[in-house]
Design a protein around this motif. Sequence first.
Motif, mmCIF file in Angstrom:
data_model
loop_
_atom_site.group_PDB
_atom_site.id
_atom_site.type_symbol
_atom_site.label_atom_id
_atom_site.label_comp_id
_atom_site.label_asym_id
_atom_site.label_seq_id
_atom_site.Cartn_x
_atom_site.Cartn_y
_atom_site.Cartn_z
ATOM 1 N N VAL A 31 0.851 -1.189 0.000
ATOM 2 C CA VAL A 31 0.000 0.000 0.000
ATOM 3 C C VAL A 31 0.889 1.243 0.000
ATOM 4 O O VAL A 31 1.729 1.417 0.894
ATOM 5 C CB VAL A 31 -0.929 0.028 1.233
ATOM 6 N N ASP A 32 0.700 2.096 -0.980
ATOM 7 C CA ASP A 32 1.403 3.374 -1.043
ATOM 8 C C ASP A 32 0.627 4.357 -0.174
ATOM 9 O O ASP A 32 -0.414 4.880 -0.576
ATOM 10 C CB ASP A 32 1.483 3.859 -2.487
ATOM 11 N N VAL A 33 1.119 4.592 1.030
ATOM 12 C CA VAL A 33 0.352 5.351 2.011
ATOM 13 C C VAL A 33 1.176 6.510 2.540
ATOM 14 O O VAL A 33 2.387 6.405 2.712
ATOM 15 C CB VAL A 33 -0.099 4.424 3.173
ATOM 16 N N ALA A 34 0.499 7.632 2.768
ATOM 17 C CA ALA A 34 1.138 8.799 3.374
ATOM 18 C C ALA A 34 0.731 8.887 4.832
ATOM 19 O O ALA A 34 -0.430 8.658 5.188
ATOM 20 C CB ALA A 34 0.718 10.071 2.639
ATOM 21 N N SER A 35 1.690 9.214 5.690
ATOM 22 C CA SER A 35 1.447 9.411 7.119
ATOM 23 C C SER A 35 1.399 10.910 7.372
ATOM 24 O O SER A 35 2.385 11.611 7.156
ATOM 25 C CB SER A 35 2.579 8.748 7.911
ATOM 26 N N ARG A 36 0.246 11.409 7.835
ATOM 27 C CA ARG A 36 0.053 12.854 7.945
ATOM 28 C C ARG A 36 -0.557 13.229 9.286
ATOM 29 O O ARG A 36 -1.105 12.386 9.996
ATOM 30 C CB ARG A 36 -0.846 13.351 6.808
ATOM 31 N N THR A 37 -0.494 14.502 9.610
ATOM 32 C CA THR A 37 -1.123 15.016 10.826
ATOM 33 C C THR A 37 -1.861 16.302 10.519
ATOM 34 O O THR A 37 -1.553 17.014 9.559
ATOM 35 C CB THR A 37 -0.085 15.296 11.927
ATOM 36 N N VAL A 38 -2.834 16.592 11.368
ATOM 37 C CA VAL A 38 -3.545 17.855 11.302
ATOM 38 C C VAL A 38 -3.878 18.260 12.733
ATOM 39 O O VAL A 38 -4.096 17.402 13.593
ATOM 40 C CB VAL A 38 -4.821 17.736 10.444
ATOM 41 N N LEU A 85 -3.583 8.128 8.142
ATOM 42 C CA LEU A 85 -2.988 7.552 6.944
ATOM 43 C C LEU A 85 -3.886 7.885 5.767
ATOM 44 O O LEU A 85 -5.119 7.882 5.885
ATOM 45 C CB LEU A 85 -2.854 6.033 7.089
ATOM 46 N N GLU A 86 -3.265 8.168 4.619
ATOM 47 C CA GLU A 86 -4.035 8.475 3.420
ATOM 48 C C GLU A 86 -3.455 7.682 2.259
ATOM 49 O O GLU A 86 -2.240 7.632 2.061
ATOM 50 C CB GLU A 86 -4.015 9.966 3.120
ATOM 51 N N ALA A 87 -4.341 7.049 1.509
ATOM 52 C CA ALA A 87 -3.915 6.204 0.394
ATOM 53 C C ALA A 87 -4.973 6.251 -0.698
ATOM 54 O O ALA A 87 -6.043 6.834 -0.533
ATOM 55 C CB ALA A 87 -3.703 4.763 0.873
ATOM 56 N N GLY A 88 -4.649 5.633 -1.827
ATOM 57 C CA GLY A 88 -5.621 5.489 -2.900
ATOM 58 C C GLY A 88 -5.651 6.653 -3.867
ATOM 59 O O GLY A 88 -4.714 7.439 -3.970
ATOM 60 N N MET A 96 -6.129 -4.319 4.543
ATOM 61 C CA MET A 96 -7.361 -4.278 3.752
ATOM 62 C C MET A 96 -7.344 -3.210 2.659
ATOM 63 O O MET A 96 -8.118 -3.270 1.704
ATOM 64 C CB MET A 96 -8.556 -4.034 4.675
ATOM 65 N N LEU A 97 -6.467 -2.227 2.788
ATOM 66 C CA LEU A 97 -6.570 -1.045 1.936
ATOM 67 C C LEU A 97 -6.278 -1.310 0.468
ATOM 68 O O LEU A 97 -6.839 -0.634 -0.407
ATOM 69 C CB LEU A 97 -5.636 0.061 2.456
ATOM 70 N N SER A 98 -5.421 -2.272 0.174
ATOM 71 C CA SER A 98 -5.070 -2.510 -1.230
ATOM 72 C C SER A 98 -6.273 -2.929 -2.061
ATOM 73 O O SER A 98 -6.291 -2.714 -3.277
ATOM 74 C CB SER A 98 -3.968 -3.571 -1.328
ATOM 75 N N TYR A 112 -10.684 4.466 -4.715
ATOM 76 C CA TYR A 112 -11.184 5.292 -3.618
ATOM 77 C C TYR A 112 -10.065 6.083 -2.948
ATOM 78 O O TYR A 112 -8.918 5.661 -2.931
ATOM 79 C CB TYR A 112 -11.872 4.415 -2.560
ATOM 80 N N ARG A 113 -10.446 7.220 -2.385
ATOM 81 C CA ARG A 113 -9.549 7.988 -1.518
ATOM 82 C C ARG A 113 -9.735 7.463 -0.108
ATOM 83 O O ARG A 113 -10.836 7.562 0.466
ATOM 84 C CB ARG A 113 -9.886 9.478 -1.583
ATOM 85 N N LEU A 114 -8.699 6.911 0.494
ATOM 86 C CA LEU A 114 -8.798 6.234 1.774
ATOM 87 C C LEU A 114 -8.154 7.081 2.870
ATOM 88 O O LEU A 114 -6.996 7.487 2.750
ATOM 89 C CB LEU A 114 -8.108 4.868 1.697
ATOM 90 N N VAL A 115 -8.903 7.350 3.924
ATOM 91 C CA VAL A 115 -8.438 8.162 5.051
ATOM 92 C C VAL A 115 -8.630 7.342 6.321
ATOM 93 O O VAL A 115 -9.747 6.892 6.610
ATOM 94 C CB VAL A 115 -9.215 9.490 5.147
ATOM 95 N N VAL A 116 -7.539 7.145 7.078
ATOM 96 C CA VAL A 116 -7.584 6.238 8.227
ATOM 97 C C VAL A 116 -6.964 6.943 9.439
ATOM 98 O O VAL A 116 -5.746 6.954 9.611
ATOM 99 C CB VAL A 116 -6.820 4.926 7.931
ATOM 100 N N PRO A 117 -7.780 7.559 10.310
ATOM 101 C CA PRO A 117 -7.220 8.298 11.446
ATOM 102 C C PRO A 117 -6.953 7.414 12.658
ATOM 103 O O PRO A 117 -7.635 6.406 12.893
ATOM 104 C CB PRO A 117 -8.326 9.313 11.769
ATOM 105 N N ASP A 118 -5.945 7.807 13.432
ATOM 106 C CA ASP A 118 -5.742 7.275 14.778
ATOM 107 C C ASP A 118 -6.649 8.036 15.736
ATOM 108 O O ASP A 118 -6.624 9.276 15.766
ATOM 109 C CB ASP A 118 -4.288 7.468 15.236
ATOM 110 N N ARG A 119 -7.447 7.309 16.499
ATOM 111 C CA ARG A 119 -8.264 7.951 17.517
ATOM 112 C C ARG A 119 -7.354 8.667 18.529
ATOM 113 O O ARG A 119 -6.239 8.209 18.795
ATOM 114 C CB ARG A 119 -9.101 6.876 18.236
#
Length: 321
Positions: free
Chosen positions: A37-44, A55-58, A81-83, A89-96
């Motif tokens: 999975v080509d995924v970016a690790s980001r913060t806001v 995490l953002e992918a897709g 599961m993301l692949s 799809y644009r996939l956004v996966v936050p850490d609680r």
Amino acid sequence: MASDEAALAGRTPEGWSTEAERRYADAQARLAEHCGVDVASRTVDTESAGRIHFLEAGDPDGEPVVFLHGVSTTAATWLPMLSALADDYRLVVPDRPGRGLSNSAKYTNKHLRSFMTAYLADLFDELGLDSPHVVGNSLGGQQAFLLALDHQRVDRLCLVGAPGGVSKEFSALWKLMTVRGVNRVLYWLNSLGDAEENARESTAELLVADDSAVPEPFYDVLAAASGMDAQQWSLRSLQTAQGSFGRMHDLFDLTDELPGIERPTCFVWGTEDSFWKPEVGRPVADSMPDAAFHELDGYGHMPWLDPGDETEERVRAFLDG
């Protein structure tokens, strides 16, 4: 909230401030590589909970899908599961808050219902997500219900594994985890021994029916998460807030409210789920105006980690409409 480029920039494992964070970020990156999975690790930065890592992918132009993880897991545990969805799809996966690489958070003395979704509403606003598809597992399923009920910010709603919000019936051990002081001792006992071996045992006991397909780097992620002391404190805080001397919070029974969710809804539920069997979920689905229920024979609480592709196929077919 911060909206400049720096706030949304990718974060490398070396870019975190503590050794525990760097160790976790490295394990997360290795799991993503293993899963292809080509995924970016980001913060806001959010108003409600401070720094939220995601995490953002897709496909950045695809329909957005937000994944919400369970009580003691993290965003990275969705990576296997993301692949199956990343091509369209644009996939956004936050850490609680209090898990993974998001800010630690104290959950006691807060209005739990609103706090569990306020950071998600902030994140949606920051990323320009109006009403994305939402996929939730376990506690993430409870949050997904609340996003639909309290914010009307869900397009298609998918519950993978038994979601929180359908029953107050828990094991005696799980109820003990809500008792302050007792849960501190239980967490200490669970921390004894090798962290990776503990991760293997908890995965086999709670998360899957068959651990033969669980990627090796997955255990590294769980082990690294267990070494983040502030996050473990936050997790105890959450579990203390989820009950009162074993009596579970009202948020664990939303069944009177769920018929009010009119969005297309899909339950994907394994017969070997360690929390509740499918018989608990079917009446809930039947009470909702636009819900389908899919029972997966021989799958556990996080069924995308079990052998076979049925979970991914069911979720993909539902999101495709």
